[in-house]
Design a protein around this motif. Structure first.
Motif, PDB file in Angstrom:
ATOM      1  N   GLY A 184      -1.938 -10.753   9.436  1.00 30.26           N
ATOM      2  CA  GLY A 184      -2.674  -9.872  10.337  1.00 30.26           C
ATOM      3  C   GLY A 184      -1.880  -8.629  10.689  1.00 30.26           C
ATOM      4  O   GLY A 184      -2.426  -7.517  10.728  1.00 30.26           O
ATOM      5  N   VAL A 185      -0.586  -8.796  10.940  1.00 29.64           N
ATOM      6  CA  VAL A 185       0.275  -7.651  11.258  1.00 29.64           C
ATOM      7  C   VAL A 185       0.376  -6.713  10.059  1.00 29.64           C
ATOM      8  O   VAL A 185       0.292  -5.486  10.199  1.00 29.64           O
ATOM      9  CB  VAL A 185       1.675  -8.120  11.688  1.00 29.64           C
ATOM     10  CG1 VAL A 185       2.627  -6.929  11.828  1.00 29.64           C
ATOM     11  CG2 VAL A 185       1.608  -8.884  13.005  1.00 29.64           C
ATOM     12  N   TYR A 186       0.552  -7.278   8.868  1.00 32.00           N
ATOM     13  CA  TYR A 186       0.687  -6.453   7.670  1.00 32.00           C
ATOM     14  C   TYR A 186      -0.559  -5.607   7.443  1.00 32.00           C
ATOM     15  O   TYR A 186      -0.460  -4.401   7.181  1.00 32.00           O
ATOM     16  CB  TYR A 186       0.944  -7.336   6.456  1.00 32.00           C
ATOM     17  CG  TYR A 186       0.899  -6.573   5.146  1.00 32.00           C
ATOM     18  CD1 TYR A 186       1.910  -5.674   4.818  1.00 32.00           C
ATOM     19  CD2 TYR A 186      -0.162  -6.725   4.261  1.00 32.00           C
ATOM     20  CE1 TYR A 186       1.871  -4.955   3.630  1.00 32.00           C
ATOM     21  CE2 TYR A 186      -0.205  -6.009   3.077  1.00 32.00           C
ATOM     22  CZ  TYR A 186       0.801  -5.129   2.761  1.00 32.00           C
ATOM     23  OH  TYR A 186       0.753  -4.404   1.592  1.00 32.00           O
ATOM     24  N   TYR A 187      -1.744  -6.222   7.550  1.00 35.12           N
ATOM     25  CA  TYR A 187      -2.981  -5.458   7.320  1.00 35.12           C
ATOM     26  C   TYR A 187      -3.116  -4.339   8.343  1.00 35.12           C
ATOM     27  O   TYR A 187      -3.487  -3.206   8.002  1.00 35.12           O
ATOM     28  CB  TYR A 187      -4.199  -6.388   7.383  1.00 35.12           C
ATOM     29  CG  TYR A 187      -4.220  -7.454   6.330  1.00 35.12           C
ATOM     30  CD1 TYR A 187      -3.825  -7.180   5.019  1.00 35.12           C
ATOM     31  CD2 TYR A 187      -4.626  -8.761   6.634  1.00 35.12           C
ATOM     32  CE1 TYR A 187      -3.838  -8.172   4.048  1.00 35.12           C
ATOM     33  CE2 TYR A 187      -4.642  -9.750   5.660  1.00 35.12           C
ATOM     34  CZ  TYR A 187      -4.240  -9.453   4.377  1.00 35.12           C
ATOM     35  OH  TYR A 187      -4.257 -10.434   3.409  1.00 35.12           O
ATOM     36  N   GLN A 188      -2.819  -4.624   9.612  1.00 29.29           N
ATOM     37  CA  GLN A 188      -2.920  -3.584  10.635  1.00 29.29           C
ATOM     38  C   GLN A 188      -1.923  -2.462  10.364  1.00 29.29           C
ATOM     39  O   GLN A 188      -2.279  -1.275  10.434  1.00 29.29           O
ATOM     40  CB  GLN A 188      -2.673  -4.200  12.016  1.00 29.29           C
ATOM     41  CG  GLN A 188      -2.882  -3.220  13.174  1.00 29.29           C
ATOM     42  CD  GLN A 188      -1.693  -2.288  13.425  1.00 29.29           C
ATOM     43  OE1 GLN A 188      -0.549  -2.658  13.154  1.00 29.29           O
ATOM     44  NE2 GLN A 188      -1.976  -1.099  13.956  1.00 29.29           N
ATOM     45  N   ALA A 189      -0.686  -2.830  10.043  1.00 31.59           N
ATOM     46  CA  ALA A 189       0.356  -1.817   9.896  1.00 31.59           C
ATOM     47  C   ALA A 189       0.098  -0.901   8.719  1.00 31.59           C
ATOM     48  O   ALA A 189       0.271   0.329   8.819  1.00 31.59           O
ATOM     49  CB  ALA A 189       1.716  -2.507   9.734  1.00 31.59           C
ATOM     50  N   ILE A 190      -0.331  -1.450   7.599  1.00 27.63           N
ATOM     51  CA  ILE A 190      -0.511  -0.592   6.419  1.00 27.63           C
ATOM     52  C   ILE A 190      -1.771   0.253   6.537  1.00 27.63           C
ATOM     53  O   ILE A 190      -1.790   1.420   6.132  1.00 27.63           O
ATOM     54  CB  ILE A 190      -0.514  -1.425   5.119  1.00 27.63           C
ATOM     55  CG1 ILE A 190      -0.358  -0.487   3.913  1.00 27.63           C
ATOM     56  CG2 ILE A 190      -1.750  -2.293   4.995  1.00 27.63           C
ATOM     57  CD1 ILE A 190      -0.030  -1.191   2.624  1.00 27.63           C
ATOM     58  N   VAL A 191      -2.828  -0.287   7.135  1.00 22.58           N
ATOM     59  CA  VAL A 191      -4.037   0.516   7.320  1.00 22.58           C
ATOM     60  C   VAL A 191      -3.779   1.643   8.320  1.00 22.58           C
ATOM     61  O   VAL A 191      -4.223   2.778   8.116  1.00 22.58           O
ATOM     62  CB  VAL A 191      -5.220  -0.361   7.772  1.00 22.58           C
ATOM     63  CG1 VAL A 191      -6.412   0.505   8.195  1.00 22.58           C
ATOM     64  CG2 VAL A 191      -5.652  -1.305   6.638  1.00 22.58           C
ATOM     65  N   ALA A 192      -3.046   1.351   9.392  1.00 30.84           N
ATOM     66  CA  ALA A 192      -2.689   2.403  10.341  1.00 30.84           C
ATOM     67  C   ALA A 192      -1.889   3.506   9.656  1.00 30.84           C
ATOM     68  O   ALA A 192      -2.077   4.699   9.934  1.00 30.84           O
ATOM     69  CB  ALA A 192      -1.893   1.801  11.498  1.00 30.84           C
ATOM     70  N   LYS A 193      -1.013   3.118   8.758  1.00 26.65           N
ATOM     71  CA  LYS A 193      -0.225   4.089   8.001  1.00 26.65           C
ATOM     72  C   LYS A 193      -1.132   4.990   7.156  1.00 26.65           C
ATOM     73  O   LYS A 193      -0.956   6.211   7.115  1.00 26.65           O
ATOM     74  CB  LYS A 193       0.774   3.359   7.113  1.00 26.65           C
ATOM     75  CG  LYS A 193       1.569   4.227   6.147  1.00 26.65           C
ATOM     76  CD  LYS A 193       2.562   3.357   5.370  1.00 26.65           C
ATOM     77  CE  LYS A 193       3.313   4.146   4.320  1.00 26.65           C
ATOM     78  NZ  LYS A 193       2.485   4.515   3.170  1.00 26.65           N
ATOM     79  N   TRP A 194      -2.102   4.379   6.493  1.00 21.25           N
ATOM     80  CA  TRP A 194      -3.015   5.162   5.654  1.00 21.25           C
ATOM     81  C   TRP A 194      -3.941   6.064   6.458  1.00 21.25           C
ATOM     82  O   TRP A 194      -4.370   7.103   5.972  1.00 21.25           O
ATOM     83  CB  TRP A 194      -3.859   4.224   4.790  1.00 21.25           C
ATOM     84  CG  TRP A 194      -3.076   3.524   3.720  1.00 21.25           C
ATOM     85  CD1 TRP A 194      -1.931   3.970   3.114  1.00 21.25           C
ATOM     86  CD2 TRP A 194      -3.373   2.263   3.113  1.00 21.25           C
ATOM     87  NE1 TRP A 194      -1.500   3.063   2.179  1.00 21.25           N
ATOM     88  CE2 TRP A 194      -2.364   2.010   2.154  1.00 21.25           C
ATOM     89  CE3 TRP A 194      -4.384   1.327   3.282  1.00 21.25           C
ATOM     90  CZ2 TRP A 194      -2.351   0.862   1.365  1.00 21.25           C
ATOM     91  CZ3 TRP A 194      -4.378   0.179   2.512  1.00 21.25           C
ATOM     92  CH2 TRP A 194      -3.370  -0.053   1.563  1.00 21.25           C
ATOM     93  N   LEU A 195      -4.243   5.664   7.673  1.00 19.55           N
ATOM     94  CA  LEU A 195      -5.155   6.462   8.501  1.00 19.55           C
ATOM     95  C   LEU A 195      -4.510   7.704   9.083  1.00 19.55           C
ATOM     96  O   LEU A 195      -5.190   8.579   9.582  1.00 19.55           O
ATOM     97  CB  LEU A 195      -5.722   5.602   9.639  1.00 19.55           C
ATOM     98  CG  LEU A 195      -6.799   4.581   9.263  1.00 19.55           C
ATOM     99  CD1 LEU A 195      -7.145   3.704  10.462  1.00 19.55           C
ATOM    100  CD2 LEU A 195      -8.038   5.269   8.714  1.00 19.55           C
TER     101      LEU A 195
END
Length: 285
Positions: A273-284
């Motif tokens: 869950g942390v990984y998905y949030q962190a990488i999507v936030a990075k892409w946004l």
């Protein structure tokens, strides 16, 4: 009156805003709590044993969150201990090598700066053992990390193209966005063009659900794993989601009191869950 309303809107906290510095620190502390100081490895969550998958995701999430990686030498030693020089594959503890774990092992090794000479037969293993679309999808991620495009990837593309509909999309119904994004990301990682790209991207974007995320066929709401696949394809295609603010709201709803994130709202925190949030936030950004 309009100026007053705007002032109030800017003064109020917003779930659509990016993660604050304090929130990032709390998330990093959550990750640190899942690390075994003796071995450097990470657990997927508080109830599971440590493993290569969780360690790989935690290493990358820590970087995306701007944190410092503790016990890097021990993590490196663990990742290398999961490599089987006889087969060329990576494996989880007390398990045999497989394609998915080998791809994850390669990505972890690259992230840690481990030279390919330390796992020299991994690409050969992927070539020999990737037989399904899901195999080549994750295998393509490993090749992208290594910045390799062997000539035999044409055979992998045939497996990807076998998933396609006549218009270049993949899947059907409410699973169309996930399946189309899975094929698109795999091909774009390896530098292959998308047939009918505009149509494919349109359908992927259209799959964003009312909660702001993307989800599996038959599911009512979105989830982090499907959203990761979609956002990976959009990032590679240099596209943005239709409603980035709503997507941020989804991940804000996934955040738990322990500083971690569930894969979906209401689910317990995990490294995934942390990984998905962190990488999507990075892409946004």
């Amino acid at each position: 009156m309009r100026l007053l309303l705007l002032a109030i809107a800017f003064a109020l906290p917003s779930f659509a805003s990016a993660q604050t510095a304090a929130e990032k620190q709390a998330t990093l502390q959550y990750l640190a709590g899942l690390q075994d100081a003796a071995t450097g490895t990470f657990k997927l969550n508080a109830k599971t044993p440590p493993g290569l998958r969780a360690t790989s995701s935690a290493v990358r999430a820590t970087r995306y969150l701007g944190g410092d990686l503790a016990h890097k030498d021990k993590i490196t030693a663990f990742v290398l201990s999961c490599y089987d020089p006889a087969t060329g594959g990576f494996h989880e503890l007390d398990a045999k090598p497989d394609v998915t774990v080998t791809a994850i092992g390669v990505m972890a090794a690259v992230e840690l700066g481990i030279p390919e000479a330390k796992f020299p037969k991994a690409v050969e293993y992927l070539h020999a053992n990737a037989k399904t679309f899901e195999d080549v999808r994750i295998g393509a991620a490993a090749l992208e990390a290594l910045e390799k495009k062997p000539d035999w990837t044409d055979a992998w593309i045939k497996l990807a193209d076998a998933q396609l509909n006549n218009d270049g999309t993949a899947g059907k119904g409410d699973g169309l966005a996930r399946d189309s994004a899975s094929v698109a990301a795999m091909k774009l990682r390896l530098g292959y063009p998308l047939a009918n790209k505009a149509k494919v991207i349109e359908q992927i974007k259209a799959g964003q659900r009312p909660d702001g995320a993307w989800g599996k066929a038959g599911a009512k709401g979105g989830d982090g794993e499907t959203t990761y696949r979609v956002m990976r394809s959009l990032m590679l295609a240099k596209e943005k989601p239709r409603d980035a603010a709503k997507l941020r709201e989804f991940f804000a709803a996934c955040r738990n009191a322990d500083g971690g994130y569930g894969v979906a709202p209401g689910e317990p925190s995990s490294v995934s869950g942390v990984y998905y949030q962190a990488i999507v936030a990075k892409w946004l950004k």
